[in-house]
Design a protein around this motif. Structure first.
Motif, PDB file in Angstrom:
ATOM      1  N   GLY A 438       0.796  -1.221   0.000  1.00  0.00           N
ATOM      2  CA  GLY A 438       0.000   0.000   0.000  1.00  0.00           C
ATOM      3  C   GLY A 438       0.827   1.270   0.000  1.00  0.00           C
ATOM      4  O   GLY A 438       0.602   2.164  -0.806  1.00  0.00           O
ATOM      5  N   ASN A 439       1.790   1.391   0.909  1.00  0.00           N
ATOM      6  CA  ASN A 439       2.586   2.603   1.008  1.00  0.00           C
ATOM      7  C   ASN A 439       3.505   2.736  -0.201  1.00  0.00           C
ATOM      8  O   ASN A 439       4.140   1.775  -0.635  1.00  0.00           O
ATOM      9  CB  ASN A 439       3.408   2.577   2.302  1.00  0.00           C
ATOM     10  CG  ASN A 439       4.224   3.825   2.500  1.00  0.00           C
ATOM     11  OD1 ASN A 439       5.300   3.962   1.942  1.00  0.00           O
ATOM     12  ND2 ASN A 439       3.705   4.745   3.300  1.00  0.00           N
ATOM     13  N   HIS A 440       3.619   3.960  -0.728  1.00  0.00           N
ATOM     14  CA  HIS A 440       4.369   4.191  -1.964  1.00  0.00           C
ATOM     15  C   HIS A 440       5.828   3.774  -1.834  1.00  0.00           C
ATOM     16  O   HIS A 440       6.375   3.090  -2.698  1.00  0.00           O
ATOM     17  CB  HIS A 440       4.277   5.676  -2.346  1.00  0.00           C
ATOM     18  CG  HIS A 440       5.117   6.043  -3.531  1.00  0.00           C
ATOM     19  ND1 HIS A 440       4.762   5.709  -4.819  1.00  0.00           N
ATOM     20  CD2 HIS A 440       6.294   6.703  -3.633  1.00  0.00           C
ATOM     21  CE1 HIS A 440       5.690   6.158  -5.655  1.00  0.00           C
ATOM     22  NE2 HIS A 440       6.622   6.763  -4.964  1.00  0.00           N
ATOM     23  N   TYR A 441       6.483   4.170  -0.750  1.00  0.00           N
ATOM     24  CA  TYR A 441       7.905   3.873  -0.608  1.00  0.00           C
ATOM     25  C   TYR A 441       8.138   2.407  -0.265  1.00  0.00           C
ATOM     26  O   TYR A 441       9.134   1.809  -0.677  1.00  0.00           O
ATOM     27  CB  TYR A 441       8.543   4.789   0.439  1.00  0.00           C
ATOM     28  CG  TYR A 441       8.838   6.164  -0.119  1.00  0.00           C
ATOM     29  CD1 TYR A 441      10.008   6.400  -0.818  1.00  0.00           C
ATOM     30  CD2 TYR A 441       7.931   7.199   0.020  1.00  0.00           C
ATOM     31  CE1 TYR A 441      10.287   7.648  -1.355  1.00  0.00           C
ATOM     32  CE2 TYR A 441       8.193   8.454  -0.503  1.00  0.00           C
ATOM     33  CZ  TYR A 441       9.363   8.676  -1.195  1.00  0.00           C
ATOM     34  OH  TYR A 441       9.622   9.905  -1.735  1.00  0.00           O
ATOM     35  N   LYS A 442       7.243   1.817   0.477  1.00  0.00           N
ATOM     36  CA  LYS A 442       7.356   0.385   0.746  1.00  0.00           C
ATOM     37  C   LYS A 442       7.222  -0.398  -0.555  1.00  0.00           C
ATOM     38  O   LYS A 442       7.963  -1.355  -0.807  1.00  0.00           O
ATOM     39  CB  LYS A 442       6.278  -0.049   1.732  1.00  0.00           C
ATOM     40  CG  LYS A 442       6.357  -1.528   2.109  1.00  0.00           C
ATOM     41  CD  LYS A 442       5.271  -1.912   3.096  1.00  0.00           C
ATOM     42  CE  LYS A 442       5.353  -3.401   3.444  1.00  0.00           C
ATOM     43  NZ  LYS A 442       4.286  -3.826   4.370  1.00  0.00           N
ATOM     44  N   LYS A 443       6.301   0.033  -1.399  1.00  0.00           N
ATOM     45  CA  LYS A 443       6.125  -0.620  -2.695  1.00  0.00           C
ATOM     46  C   LYS A 443       7.373  -0.451  -3.558  1.00  0.00           C
ATOM     47  O   LYS A 443       7.811  -1.390  -4.233  1.00  0.00           O
ATOM     48  CB  LYS A 443       4.908  -0.045  -3.413  1.00  0.00           C
ATOM     49  CG  LYS A 443       4.642  -0.658  -4.774  1.00  0.00           C
ATOM     50  CD  LYS A 443       3.528   0.063  -5.514  1.00  0.00           C
ATOM     51  CE  LYS A 443       2.218  -0.025  -4.777  1.00  0.00           C
ATOM     52  NZ  LYS A 443       1.110   0.584  -5.550  1.00  0.00           N
TER      53      LYS A 443
END
Length: 554
Positions: A438-443
C-alpha cells in the motif's frame, strides 16, 4: 481538500468513472469546488503559481472546467484522455523495451552463426558471457531507478540507451573472450534501469487498475523480441563477409546502431510527467493529476522514512514475491538464450531453420501473456493464474526431460507448452507485486527487490544450459522445471496467506470501505471503526497495506 481516506484500501478498484473530489463545495453531482488556495488539487502547475495576477492561472481554470462537467461528460473526457495517453506513451515505451530485450539475448543468435567458433569460446566461457550481463543488471537496477526519480525521464532514459547502444555496437568488433565479457557487463549496467524505470514511470500517468495491462505490453514487446529476434538475427547474419566482418558481428553492430537512433529520438518522444506534457491540454493535464490523487489516496502521501523501508525488508510477502518472480524469470531467460540451440539439436536443421523454428513458440507466448493480462485485470485475480500457468510450464519441461530425442515433434511441442506458460508468469507476478503493497515507498523498495531477485534468474539460466549436455540438456530443463514449481509454491503460499488476512480483517473490522467512500481522519467514528485512536495522520499514512481497511488482491 479535507482529510480523507479513499480508494486505495478496498478490495476492488473504482471503475465507475466517478468524478474526482477536487473541491470543498459540492455541486448537484456531489463534485466539490472551491477557490480555496489550500486545495491540493488546484494549482498543481508550479509555473502557474509563480505567475503574476495579471496572467491567467491555467491550472485553476482547468479545475473549474472539470467541475462544470456532468458525470457523463466527465466519463467521456476520461475515456478520450486514456486513449490519448495510450497512443502517446505505450507504443514508444514498448519499442524501447523490445530493443533492450533484443540487445541482451542476441548473443544466442550470434552463437549459432559463428561467435563461439571465431572467438574460440569454450562452453563455460559462453555461459559466463551470457551470465555477466545479469550480474551488473541486478546490481544496478535499484540505483538506476532512484536516479530516474531525481532526474527527468526524457533525459535519463535516452542517456542510458545511448550508452548501451555504444557497447552493443562495439560488441561486433570484439576479438577475444575478455573483450566480450567486459562489454556484456557494461551492457547490463546501462540496461538495468529500463524495465523497472518504465514501470515506475507509468505510475505517474495511470491509475492502479489501469497500469497492469499497459505493463503487459512491455513484456509483450520482449516476447515479440524473442519471436522475431531470431529471424532478424538470421537476416543480419547474411551480411557475413561485408566489410570483412563475420555475420555475428553485424548482428551486434546493426542492432546497436538501431538502438542508438531510437535513443536519440527518445529525447523528443519521451514525455516527463503529466503537469508538463505538451501533448495534453490544460484540462487534460489537470484531469490526470486529479485521477491519480483520487485513486491513490493515502498511498500518494508521505515521505521517505527508514521505518517504511524496514517494514518492506521485514515483510514476508516481499520475499515470497522475490522467489515467485525468480521462479518465472529463470525459465524465461533460459528460453530466450537457448531455444535456438535446443531446437538445433532436435533434428538435422540448418542454422537458419533453427532460428526460424524458434519464432512460433514466442508468438504463442505473446498470445497467452496478453490474454492472461486482460483476464487477470477483469476478474482482479492473480494467484489462480500463476498457479495454473506454473503447473503447465512444469509439465512442458517434464516432457522435455522424458520424451526421447528421436521424437523431435514431441520435443518441439513441449517447447510450445513451456513457452506458452512462462510469459503469463512474468506479467502476472509483476502485477501482483504492485497490488500487494500500500505505502508508496514500501512498494518502491519491495518492487526493486523483486526485480533484482527475478533477474538473478538470468545468472542461473546462463549456467544451466551447457554444450556438454547436448542434445538433451537435461540439467537445464530440470532447473527450469524446479523454478516453475517454485513459482507455484510461492503463489500458493501468498494466495492463502493474504486470503486469511483479508478474512481476519473482515471478521475484526467489518467489510472494507467502498472504492468511492470518503472518510474523515479527524472523525472519532472513523478512528474507532478501524482501531486507530491515538494515531497521527502520518502514522496512518505509514500503515500502507497494514491499515485495517486494506484488502489484498487474491
Amino acid at each position: 481538500m479535507s482529510n480523507q481516506y479513499t480508494n486505495g484500501y478496498g478490495h476492488n478498484h473504482n471503475n465507475n468513472h466517478e468524478k474526482p473530489e477536487i473541491i470543498t463545495k459540492e455541486n448537484k453531482n456531489g463534485i466539490r469546488n472551491s477557490n480555496d488556495s489550500s486545495n491540493q488539487f488546484i494549482n498543481n502547475n508550479n509555473e502557474d503559481q509563480k505567475m503574476p495576477d495579471t496572467i491567467p492561472n491555467h491550472s485553476k481554470i482547468a479545475s473549474e472546467t472539470i467541475f462544470q462537467m456532468s458525470p457523463e461528460e466527465y466519463a467521456l473526457a476520461e475515456k478520450k484522455l486514456l486513449r490519448k495517453l495510450d497512443f502517446k506513451l505505450i507504443p514508444w515505451m514498448t519499442l524501447l523495451y523490445l530493443l533492450s530485450f533484443i540487445d541482451r539475448v542476441n548473443v544466442g543468435a550470434a552463437k549459432l552463426v559463428g561467435l563461439t567458433a571465431d572467438l574460440k569460446l569454450t562452453s563455460s566461457q559462453y555461459s559466463n558471457a551470457s551470465m555477466i550481463f545479469f550480474v551488473s543488471y541486478v546490481a544496478f537496477e535499484v540505483p538506476s531507478n532512484l536516479v530516474l526519480k531525481k532526474l527527468r525521464p526524457s533525459r535519463w532514459i535516452p542517456f542510458t540507451m545511448i550508452c548501451w547502444a555504444i557497447f552493443q555496437t562495439t560488441m561486433g568488433l570484439v576479438t577475444s573472450y575478455g573483450q566480450l565479457l567486459a562489454l556484456r557487463f557494461c551492457l547490463g549496467l546501462f540496461e538495468s534501469g529500463l524495465f523497472p524505470g518504465l514501470n515506475f514511470y507509468l505510475t505517474g500517468w495511470y491509475k492502479r487498475d489501469e497500469i497492469n495491462r499497459r505493463c503487459a505490453f512491455f513484456f509483450g514487446g520482449a516476447v515479440l523480441a524473442g519471436a522475431f529476434g531470431g529471424i532478424f538475427g538470421y537476416a543480419l547474419s547474411k551480411m557475413d563477409g561485408v566489410g570483412g566482418k563475420a555475420g555475428w558481428s553485424w548482428i551486434f553492430i546493426i542492432e546497436g546502431l538501431l538502438t542508438f537512433i531510437v535513443a536519440v529520438l527518445s529525447f523528443w518522444m519521451i514525455h516527463d510527467w503529466p503537469d508538463t506534457a505538451k501533448f495534453l491540454t490544460p484540462v487534460e493535464r489537470e484531469m490526470v493529476l486529479h485521477r491519480l490523487k483520487q485513486e491513490q489516496g493515502l498511498a500518494s502521501e508521505g515521505g521517505f522514512t527508514w521505518r517504511v523501508i524496514k517494514k518492506a525488508l521485514l515483510d514476508w510477502k516481499t520475499y515470497c514475491l522475490m522467489l515467485m518472480y525468480i521462479g518465472a524469470a529463470e525459465p524465461l531467460y533460459s528460453g530466450s538464450l537457448f531455444t535456438p540451440t535446443i531446437i538445433a539439436y532436435l533434428g538435422k536443421f540448418t542454422v537458419s531453420q533453427s532460428l526460424l523454428l524458434s519464432t512460433p513458440p514466442y508468438v504463442l507466448m505473446f498470445i497467452t501473456t496478453m490474454t492472461t493480462a486482460f483476464m487477470s485485470d477483469k476478474y482482479q485475480r492473480r494467484g489462480f493464474f500463476l498457479m495454473g500457468w506454473s503447473l503447465i510450464g512444469a509439465i512442458g519441461y517434464l516432457l522435455l526431460l522424458t520424451i526421447p530425442i528421436h521424437h523431435p515433434g514431441g520435443l518441439y511441442a513441449a517447447v510450445f507448452i513451456s513457452s506458452a506458460a512462462v510469459g503469463p508468469l512474468i506479467a502476472t507476478t509483476i502485477a501482483w507485486t504492485g497490488n500487494t503493497f500500500g505505502n508508496h515507498y514500501k512498494k518502491a523498495v519491495a518492487m526493486g527487490l523483486v526485480f533484482s531477485a527475478g533477474n538473478s534468474g538470468g545468472i542461473v539460466s546462463s549456467q544451466a544450459y551447457r554444450n556438454k549436455d547436448a542434445p538433451r540438456f537435461l540439467p537445464g530443463h530440470g532447473t527450469a522445471l524446479a523454478f516453475c514449481l517454485l513459482n507455484f509454491t510461492m503463489a500458493t503460499i501468498l494466495y492463502f496467506g493474504v486470503k486469511r488476512e483479508n478474512a481476519r480483517r473482515d471478521a475484526q473490522y467489518g467489510p472494507a470501505p467502498r472504492p468511492d467512500e470518503v472518510q474523515e481522519f479527524d472523525d472519532p467514528e472513523y478512528l474507532q471503526r478501524w482501531g486507530l485512536q491515538g494515531m497521527s495522520r502520518k502514522e496512518i499514512v505509514e500503515l500502507g497495506d497494514d491499515h485495517p481497511a486494506y484488502r489484498y488482491i487474491l
